[in-house]
Structure formats: structure tokens, C-alpha cells
Design a protein around this motif. Structure first.
Motif, PDB file in Angstrom:
ATOM      1  N   LEU A  84       0.853  -1.182   0.000  1.00  0.00           N
ATOM      2  CA  LEU A  84       0.000   0.000   0.000  1.00  0.00           C
ATOM      3  C   LEU A  84       0.890   1.232   0.000  1.00  0.00           C
ATOM      4  O   LEU A  84       1.508   1.577   1.009  1.00  0.00           O
ATOM      5  CB  LEU A  84      -0.922  -0.013   1.224  1.00  0.00           C
ATOM      6  N   LYS A  85       0.950   1.888  -1.147  1.00  0.00           N
ATOM      7  CA  LYS A  85       1.830   3.043  -1.337  1.00  0.00           C
ATOM      8  C   LYS A  85       1.005   4.320  -1.490  1.00  0.00           C
ATOM      9  O   LYS A  85      -0.051   4.291  -2.112  1.00  0.00           O
ATOM     10  CB  LYS A  85       2.702   2.859  -2.580  1.00  0.00           C
ATOM     11  N   GLY A  86       1.504   5.401  -0.957  1.00  0.00           N
ATOM     12  CA  GLY A  86       0.814   6.670  -1.104  1.00  0.00           C
ATOM     13  C   GLY A  86       1.152   7.655  -0.004  1.00  0.00           C
ATOM     14  O   GLY A  86       1.060   8.867  -0.209  1.00  0.00           O
ATOM     15  N   HIS A  87       1.530   7.154   1.155  1.00  0.00           N
ATOM     16  CA  HIS A  87       1.941   8.059   2.228  1.00  0.00           C
ATOM     17  C   HIS A  87       3.291   8.678   1.889  1.00  0.00           C
ATOM     18  O   HIS A  87       4.131   8.065   1.222  1.00  0.00           O
ATOM     19  CB  HIS A  87       2.024   7.306   3.556  1.00  0.00           C
ATOM     20  N   GLU A  88       3.509   9.881   2.376  1.00  0.00           N
ATOM     21  CA  GLU A  88       4.734  10.614   2.078  1.00  0.00           C
ATOM     22  C   GLU A  88       5.685  10.659   3.267  1.00  0.00           C
ATOM     23  O   GLU A  88       6.698  11.367   3.229  1.00  0.00           O
ATOM     24  CB  GLU A  88       4.382  12.036   1.627  1.00  0.00           C
ATOM     25  N   ASN A  89       5.357   9.893   4.306  1.00  0.00           N
ATOM     26  CA  ASN A  89       6.234   9.805   5.468  1.00  0.00           C
ATOM     27  C   ASN A  89       5.956   8.477   6.161  1.00  0.00           C
ATOM     28  O   ASN A  89       5.188   7.658   5.657  1.00  0.00           O
ATOM     29  CB  ASN A  89       6.009  10.999   6.406  1.00  0.00           C
ATOM     30  N   VAL A  90       6.541   8.281   7.314  1.00  0.00           N
ATOM     31  CA  VAL A  90       6.435   7.024   8.055  1.00  0.00           C
ATOM     32  C   VAL A  90       4.983   6.579   8.217  1.00  0.00           C
ATOM     33  O   VAL A  90       4.116   7.374   8.581  1.00  0.00           O
ATOM     34  CB  VAL A  90       7.053   7.199   9.463  1.00  0.00           C
ATOM     35  N   VAL A  91       4.703   5.298   7.928  1.00  0.00           N
ATOM     36  CA  VAL A  91       3.402   4.700   8.258  1.00  0.00           C
ATOM     37  C   VAL A  91       3.531   4.139   9.667  1.00  0.00           C
ATOM     38  O   VAL A  91       4.180   3.112   9.881  1.00  0.00           O
ATOM     39  CB  VAL A  91       3.010   3.596   7.260  1.00  0.00           C
ATOM     40  N   PHE A  92       2.936   4.851  10.632  1.00  0.00           N
ATOM     41  CA  PHE A  92       3.170   4.505  12.031  1.00  0.00           C
ATOM     42  C   PHE A  92       2.088   3.616  12.626  1.00  0.00           C
ATOM     43  O   PHE A  92       2.336   2.861  13.553  1.00  0.00           O
ATOM     44  CB  PHE A  92       3.281   5.788  12.862  1.00  0.00           C
ATOM     45  N   SER A  93       0.869   3.689  12.085  1.00  0.00           N
ATOM     46  CA  SER A  93      -0.256   2.936  12.642  1.00  0.00           C
ATOM     47  C   SER A  93      -0.935   2.130  11.541  1.00  0.00           C
ATOM     48  O   SER A  93      -1.139   2.634  10.432  1.00  0.00           O
ATOM     49  CB  SER A  93      -1.263   3.905  13.276  1.00  0.00           C
ATOM     50  N   VAL A  94      -1.262   0.872  11.840  1.00  0.00           N
ATOM     51  CA  VAL A  94      -1.984   0.021  10.882  1.00  0.00           C
ATOM     52  C   VAL A  94      -3.097  -0.709  11.628  1.00  0.00           C
ATOM     53  O   VAL A  94      -2.913  -1.138  12.765  1.00  0.00           O
ATOM     54  CB  VAL A  94      -1.054  -1.002  10.192  1.00  0.00           C
ATOM     55  N   ALA A  95      -4.262  -0.849  10.985  1.00  0.00           N
ATOM     56  CA  ALA A  95      -5.398  -1.503  11.648  1.00  0.00           C
ATOM     57  C   ALA A  95      -6.369  -2.047  10.622  1.00  0.00           C
ATOM     58  O   ALA A  95      -6.575  -1.452   9.564  1.00  0.00           O
ATOM     59  CB  ALA A  95      -6.115  -0.523  12.575  1.00  0.00           C
TER      60      ALA A  95
END
Length: 417
Positions: free
Chosen positions: A130-141
Motif C-alpha cells: 500500500l503506497k501513497g503516504h509521504e512519510n512514516v506509516v506509524f499505525s496500521v489496523a
């Protein structure tokens, strides 16, 4: 009112009555905390029917059959030994968070590499990025129990809703002015999500439209966790301002401010019944609060360093605490708040604690590069999960309790079975 279907819930034991009222489907949960491996199921069925008019004589056999399945689950031996099944490694930077779906067949990982990845647990294959964030992906649910949507929160100040099958981003949630550090779906109203941020706020969004529904802005410092109660009407937030707040989302205002800690909070959680909350703090204590009379029931003051995490077992009768003093502790919260056992053996801080679904085991993650499994009654370490080359900062059981995931700063997570 017409009963449509009956579902079972293994942990904690319970059944869900799905019924139709004025052409609208609704669900009512019945908790079965008194279900034991030896109790009389026929008598229990009659007891349930006394308070639930939808359970008529005609469906007694169906209810008893469901209770038999739950009782059979209680009789199963608790799995205490796990072996390394898969090491999942394609992130190019350290992981931040991990989560199983309800089936235990999929898991997701967030990373400093700005992606969330979806894994097939059985094969160890990466199914989607899953790509699209421009910084750290910190939370997933995941949105339990359906698990047909994924929610990610990022240091880029946005959260995103994804379709896990296609990998498409369905919505981007805007509004925060600083890093998002936690996000989750409403368990009872799946179209709602909450996010919390270093901008001192939490926000509730509509996941389908992406519109902000409510801004929760009464904290005076960073908000580090936000959790719905099981009915989805209340929200619990924890902050570096040394307080937790319970918000009524129907009234759109806070109803309880939980004060008493003398340093930043590290976590705040509900028990299953949502009658108590537990808070952990860098002031070296954890506290148990009775939501009904707004009093602090007990302060846990015997850790020698910061308390980094707290966890209830599935029935809410036990509370685990993990600390920077290298120990975890379990407390009986049903009476006088007694210490049950101390788990000593880690050589560095314990950052995460998690009970197994049946509650007989406690899982801990540590900066000493290991996770450990403990007998939750005796405090004996039954197994050390070694093999990571960096700090293990997250760990959890799957819903059935027969698999474990550990995540490390060595850029990998491991599946244990």
C-alpha cells in the motif's frame, strides 16, 4: 422483532443474536463469563432464555449446540510452545506496527519506508504493498471483524483507508497538523474511524466520505492513543498531558477527565465490559479506574521504572503491566487488586504485553531483542522467542491463539506457530 441468526464468540465466550426490527438488522451480544468446561448447558440455555425473549423453545436446541462449541473450545489444551514459521522481510527500513486479520491468515506491517504491506501468513508471501503516504506509516489496523478495509496513520499528517484486495486507496483523511500516531475503526459503526496526533487532538472521520465528524481538542499535549468502547459510543484518549479523557460521541463532548498521574501517559485501554479503564505512565505507575464512580480503584506503584504498556485479559479479570525496569507483572483486578505474579527475565525494557485469547499465557516484547511467553499464573517463562537482530517493540497473538507475530527494528517481523 424476528431472530435471524445466532453467532458465537470464543473470546471471551459469548453469543450474538442477529435480529430484524422494522426491516433493520440489529445485533445483541450476550456475554457468557460463567460458562465453564463442566457447566450444565441445558440449564444455561434456560437461564439465557429468561432474559432474552427471542430465544424460544423452538430454538433451544440451536442455542445449546452453539454453547457446546464454546464449551469444547474451553476444554482444548492451551498451546504453550511455538516454533519459528516464517520471517517476513522486504521492508527496507524498520517496522512500526503490525496486526493480524481475524482469520489469522493475513497480517499487515507498517514501516518507516512509507508503506504498509499485506502478507499471506501461511506462505509468507507479500500480497500487496500500500503506497501513497509521504512519510512514516506509524499505525496500521483492520476493521474487525470483516477485515475488508485497512486504516493507516502516518507522520505525513494523514490517514488513509485501503481496499486490501486491490490495494487501492479509497480515502485520504485530512485535518491534522502534525504526525498521526494511532488510528482505529469503530467496532460497532465501521464507517467511523478515529485518529490521534502530536497536534494535541483526536479526530473522528467518516471512512466512506472522508469527512471529519468531530474534533476532540481538550488535551493540552500530544494525544498518543484513542480507543472506542465496544458499543462505539464512547472514546478513550490518552495524552502526554498526564490525563486520559472519555468522550461521548453522541453528545460530542468529554464526560470524564481522568487525572492522577504525575508524568506522560504511555497507554490507556478499556476492559472488555468497558466498566474499567487502565492507564500506564512514565511516572512508574499504572492505574485502574472505575468508569461508573469516577474513582481510581488502585495505583500500581511497585515498578521501578516507567510503565510502558498495559493489557487486560479477555474477561477483564487480570491486568498486565510492562515496564522499563525489565519486568512484567500481572494483577488480579476482581477484588483487592492483588499482585498475581512477576515476570522477570528480560535484560532490557518491556515495551509490550499481550494476553493469549484464553488468558493462560502472557506475551512480552523487549528491547533485549527477544519476546517471551509466560505462564500467567505462575510467572514462569515457558519459551523465549529469539532470533531478531534488533529491539522487539511489538507482539500479538492471532484471534485463535495458535500463532504469534513479533516485530523488530531489524526491519523484519516473524510468525511463530
Amino acid at each position: 422483532m424476528k431472530l435471524v441468526k445466532i453467532y458465537l464468540r470464543y473470546y471471551p465466550p459469548g453469543i450474538a443474536l442477529n435480529y430484524r426490527k422494522r426491516n433493520v438488522d440489529e445485533t445483541k451480544m450476550i456475554d457468557l463469563f460463567d460458562l465453564t468446561p463442566s457447566c450444565d448447558l441445558s440449564a444455561l440455555t434456560k437461564k439465557i432464555a429468561l432474559t432474552e425473549p427471542m430465544i424460544t423453545q423452538e430454538i433451544f436446541p440451536q442455542v445449546t449446540e452453539i454453547l457446546e462449541k464454546l464449551q469444547k473450545k474451553l476444554k482444548e489444551p492451551v498451546k504453550t510452545k511455538f516454533y519459528l514459521f516464517k520471517t517476513l522481510q522486504t521492508h527496507i527500513l524498520p517496522l512500526t506496527n503490525v496486526a493480524f486479520d481475524k482469520s489469522g491468515k493475513k497480517c499487515i506491517t507498517g514501516s518507516y519506508d512509507r508503506t504498509c504491506r499485506i502478507w499471506n501468513v501461511d506462505s509468507g508471501d507479500e500480497e500487496n504493498v500500500l503506497k501513497g503516504h509521504e512519510n512514516v506509516v506509524f499505525s496500521v489496523a483492520y476493521n474487525y471483524p470483516k477485515c475488508d478495509r485497512i486504516l493507516t496513520g502516518s507522520f505525513d499528517k494523514t490517514a488513509k483507508i485501503w481496499n486490501p484486495t486491490s490495494g487501492n486507496c479509497l480515502n485520504t483523511l485530512w485535518g491534522h497538523t502534525a504526525e498521526i500516531v494511532a488510528a482505529e475503526f469503530n467496532p460497532n459503526q465501521g464507517e467511523q474511524v478515529v485518529t490521534c496526533s502530536m497536534d494535541k487532538t483526536a479526530r473522528v472521520f467518516h471512512s466512506e466520505t472522508g469527512q471529519e465528524i468531530q474534533l476532540l481538542s481538550d488535551h493540552r499535549a500530544e494525544v498518543i492513543s484513542a480507543r472506542f468502547n465496544k458499543d462505539g459510543n464512547l472514546l478513550l484518549t490518552a495524552s502526554f498531558d498526564e490525563t486520559a479523557i472519555i468522550w461521548d460521541l453522541r453528545m460530542k463532548e468529554h464526560v470524564i477527565v481522568v487525572k492522577g498521574h504525575e508524568a506522560e501517559l504511555s497507554n490507556a485501554i478499556w476492559n472488555f465490559q468497558c466498566t474499567n479503564i487502565a492507564t500506564s505512565s512514565l511516572d512508574k505507575t499504572a492505574r485502574l479506574w472505575d468508569v461508573r464512580n469516577l474513582e481510581c480503584c488502585q495505583a500500581v506503584a511497585s515498578h521501578k521504572d516507567e510503565v510502558l504498556d498495559v493489557a487486560f485479559n479477555c474477561t477483564g479479570s487480570r491486568l498486565a503491566t510492562g515496564s522499563a525496569d525489565c519486568t512484567a507483572k500481572i494483577w488480579d483486578v476482581t477484588g483487592n487488586f492483588e499482585l498475581v505474579t512477576i515476570m522477570a527475565g528480560h535484560t532490557d525494557e518491556v515495551s509490550k504485553v499481550a494476553f493469549s485469547p484464553p488468558g493462560g499465557l502472557l506475551l512480552t516484547a523487549s528491547a533485549d531483542k527477544t519476546a517471551r511467553i509466560w505462564n500467567s499464573v505462575t510467572g514462569i517463562c515457558t519459551q523465549t522467542l529469539a532470533g531478531h537482530d534488533g529491539e522487539v517493540f511489538s507482539c500479538s497473538f492471532n484471534y485463535c491463539g495458535d500463532a504469534i507475530i513479533t516485530a523488530s527494528k531489524d526491519n523484519t517481523c516473524k510468525i511463530w506457530r
